[in-house]
Design a protein around this motif. Sequence first.
Motif, mmCIF file in Angstrom:
data_model
loop_
_atom_site.group_PDB
_atom_site.id
_atom_site.type_symbol
_atom_site.label_atom_id
_atom_site.label_comp_id
_atom_site.label_asym_id
_atom_site.label_seq_id
_atom_site.Cartn_x
_atom_site.Cartn_y
_atom_site.Cartn_z
ATOM 1 N N LYS A 163 0.733 -0.852 -0.072
ATOM 2 C CA LYS A 163 0.040 -0.034 -0.252
ATOM 3 C C LYS A 163 1.319 0.895 -0.135
ATOM 4 C CE LYS A 163 -3.808 -1.879 2.518
ATOM 5 N NZ LYS A 163 -5.286 -1.744 3.157
ATOM 6 N N ILE A 164 0.657 1.650 -0.917
ATOM 7 C CA ILE A 164 1.428 3.139 -0.651
ATOM 8 C C ILE A 164 0.657 4.495 -1.987
ATOM 9 C CG2 ILE A 164 2.823 4.576 -2.705
ATOM 10 C CD1 ILE A 164 3.684 1.234 -3.824
ATOM 11 N N LEU A 165 1.505 5.656 -0.438
ATOM 12 C CA LEU A 165 1.074 6.367 -0.564
ATOM 13 C C LEU A 165 0.957 7.736 -1.086
ATOM 14 C CD1 LEU A 165 -1.169 8.111 2.911
ATOM 15 C CD2 LEU A 165 0.042 9.132 1.811
ATOM 16 N N PHE A 166 0.811 8.489 -1.829
ATOM 17 C CA PHE A 166 1.055 9.789 -2.834
ATOM 18 C C PHE A 166 1.071 10.965 -1.556
ATOM 19 C CE2 PHE A 166 2.659 6.273 -5.313
ATOM 20 C CZ PHE A 166 3.237 6.755 -5.769
ATOM 21 N N ASP A 167 1.330 12.336 -1.352
ATOM 22 C CA ASP A 167 0.713 13.610 -0.965
ATOM 23 C C ASP A 167 1.519 14.410 -1.701
ATOM 24 O OD1 ASP A 167 -0.997 14.791 0.826
ATOM 25 O OD2 ASP A 167 1.602 15.663 1.266
ATOM 26 N N ILE A 168 -0.218 14.968 -2.456
ATOM 27 C CA ILE A 168 0.311 16.504 -3.434
ATOM 28 C C ILE A 168 -0.386 16.863 -2.860
ATOM 29 C CG2 ILE A 168 -0.979 16.628 -5.486
ATOM 30 C CD1 ILE A 168 0.922 14.236 -6.143
ATOM 31 N N GLY A 169 0.674 18.419 -3.087
ATOM 32 C CA GLY A 169 0.528 19.486 -2.437
ATOM 33 C C GLY A 169 0.360 20.870 -3.698
ATOM 34 N N HIS A 170 0.852 20.605 -4.915
ATOM 35 C CA HIS A 170 1.399 22.051 -5.578
ATOM 36 C C HIS A 170 0.713 20.710 -7.330
ATOM 37 C CE1 HIS A 170 3.330 24.274 -8.422
ATOM 38 N NE2 HIS A 170 3.656 24.967 -7.301
ATOM 39 N N PRO A 171 0.618 21.187 -8.329
ATOM 40 C CA PRO A 171 0.375 20.990 -9.691
ATOM 41 C C PRO A 171 1.653 20.366 -10.325
ATOM 42 C CG PRO A 171 -0.202 22.774 -9.327
ATOM 43 C CD PRO A 171 0.119 23.321 -7.988
ATOM 44 N N ALA A 172 2.553 20.501 -10.432
ATOM 45 C CA ALA A 172 4.198 20.095 -10.371
ATOM 46 C C ALA A 172 4.022 19.001 -9.866
ATOM 47 C CB ALA A 172 5.061 21.128 -9.809
ATOM 48 N N HIS A 173 3.665 18.846 -8.612
ATOM 49 C CA HIS A 173 3.591 17.772 -7.698
ATOM 50 C C HIS A 173 2.922 16.070 -8.762
ATOM 51 C CE1 HIS A 173 4.071 19.461 -4.046
ATOM 52 N NE2 HIS A 173 5.811 19.990 -4.474
ATOM 53 N N VAL A 174 1.668 16.822 -9.526
ATOM 54 C CA VAL A 174 0.766 15.841 -9.878
ATOM 55 C C VAL A 174 1.544 15.162 -10.669
ATOM 56 C CG1 VAL A 174 -1.377 15.520 -11.254
ATOM 57 C CG2 VAL A 174 -1.190 17.236 -9.009
ATOM 58 N N HIS A 175 2.072 16.415 -11.986
ATOM 59 C CA HIS A 175 2.792 15.516 -12.990
ATOM 60 C C HIS A 175 3.950 14.613 -12.484
ATOM 61 C CE1 HIS A 175 0.444 18.133 -15.483
ATOM 62 N NE2 HIS A 175 0.944 19.181 -15.319
ATOM 63 N N PHE A 176 4.680 15.111 -11.415
ATOM 64 C CA PHE A 176 6.287 14.249 -10.828
ATOM 65 C C PHE A 176 6.019 12.884 -10.291
ATOM 66 C CE2 PHE A 176 8.617 12.645 -8.058
ATOM 67 C CZ PHE A 176 10.250 12.752 -8.340
ATOM 68 N N PHE A 177 4.613 12.360 -9.975
ATOM 69 C CA PHE A 177 4.111 11.611 -9.307
ATOM 70 C C PHE A 177 2.941 10.738 -10.123
ATOM 71 C CE2 PHE A 177 5.102 13.106 -4.723
ATOM 72 C CZ PHE A 177 6.024 11.807 -4.997
ATOM 73 N N ARG A 178 2.512 11.232 -11.118
ATOM 74 C CA ARG A 178 1.586 10.680 -11.572
ATOM 75 C C ARG A 178 2.501 9.476 -12.574
ATOM 76 N NH1 ARG A 178 0.368 13.635 -17.489
ATOM 77 N NH2 ARG A 178 -0.908 11.940 -18.574
ATOM 78 N N TYR A 179 3.076 9.117 -13.411
ATOM 79 C CA TYR A 179 3.798 7.751 -13.977
ATOM 80 C C TYR A 179 4.167 6.906 -12.489
ATOM 81 C CZ TYR A 179 2.324 10.313 -18.253
ATOM 82 O OH TYR A 179 2.066 10.597 -19.276
ATOM 83 N N PRO A 180 4.862 7.138 -11.673
ATOM 84 C CA PRO A 180 5.561 6.252 -11.368
ATOM 85 C C PRO A 180 4.329 5.838 -9.601
ATOM 86 C CG PRO A 180 7.061 8.199 -11.059
ATOM 87 C CD PRO A 180 5.608 8.727 -11.519
ATOM 88 N N ALA A 181 2.944 6.406 -9.786
ATOM 89 C CA ALA A 181 2.017 6.008 -9.608
ATOM 90 C C ALA A 181 1.583 5.103 -10.626
ATOM 91 C CB ALA A 181 1.318 6.857 -9.153
ATOM 92 N N ARG A 182 1.510 5.048 -11.634
ATOM 93 C CA ARG A 182 0.977 4.134 -12.851
ATOM 94 C C ARG A 182 1.908 2.894 -13.312
ATOM 95 N NH1 ARG A 182 0.085 6.510 -18.122
ATOM 96 N NH2 ARG A 182 -1.458 7.926 -18.058
#
Length: 353
Positions: A2-21
């Motif tokens: 189980k992995i939690l990504f904490d997103i606080g800024h628009p740039a964080h969305v881009h950064f983690f979208r592919y690792p999360a996928r």
Amino acid sequence: MKILFDIGHPAHVHFFRYPARLLAQRGHEILITSRHKEMTLELLDQLGLPHVCLSRLGGGGLFSLGTELVRRNMALFRTVRRFRPDVMAAIGGVSIAQVGKITGIPSLVFYDTENARLQNAITYPFASCVIVPRCYETWVPKRRHIRYNGYHELSYLHPARFKPDRTIALANGVSAEGATFFIRIVSWQASHDIGENGWNAELLRQVIHKLTSCGKVLVSSEAPLPADLEKYRYRGKVSEVHHVLAFCRACVGESATMASECAVLGVPAIYAAQTGRGYTNEQEVRYHLVKNIRGLSWLSLERALDEMLAVSQDTWRSARDKLLADTIDVAAFVADCIEMFPEPLRAYHAQTP
């Protein structure tokens, strides 16, 4: 896992979208917690990424940010107790580091902003691992850090992850004929922006006047624009802005992130702000794809614009090829760090004196 990504800024969305996928494709369960700041929630929704919003940006300033941090930590603590993640990851990572320390859950903090001194001081001592680009210019925990050859922006703009689409760019405002220039203005409300200020309206007018003589101008602004400049506002989709940038002649503004995005796309950028970044410094010295300007004067900006416009497109393409040859697929690296932690930390320090 189980992995939690904490997103606080628009740039964080881009950064983690592919690792999360990538991690979801490997069978792991993903939870994204978010923050109501600028276009963060809109971007998550446009990209089809389910999320739980834990807090919202207040009015800016140290007191407001501190109050939000307390509320966010409490909300994250409750979420962690319910979800029970095996590992948490974030950019900046104040909340995951502090909550992770209390709950005993590993926290992986990815960061690249050296001037966030207060934030780093209340994050790094609690983080399980701090992961930074090779060009990061300030302190990291001695035995709890990893450096890598790349930039945050390569997590989502590496050729393995992103293919620019001219049709999408045209639909979002790029000129079908002639050059398009992109200007980015920021709000200066982040924790690392305390004590900073940016462009005034007159400087923005001078830049727009200069560039409109060379092509079409699009302005992306976190702050309200003067009425006479509103016609230049970028009105395309937030989630498709990188297709726009890829077909621009150049980018100029106050955003280090967008300057770096342009650099990895092979588009020259001017980063004009009072504070610098290690990654834009490296992109200027090694690849000449970014010009860093510290003094916010029109003379400095005009000189930099003239120099940039005199360089051929082939030169920028060659510079990008060199950058990509020197760096890694950051999304795959991030996914591996999260999935195999703490082994990547042990391996890094076994190889690094």
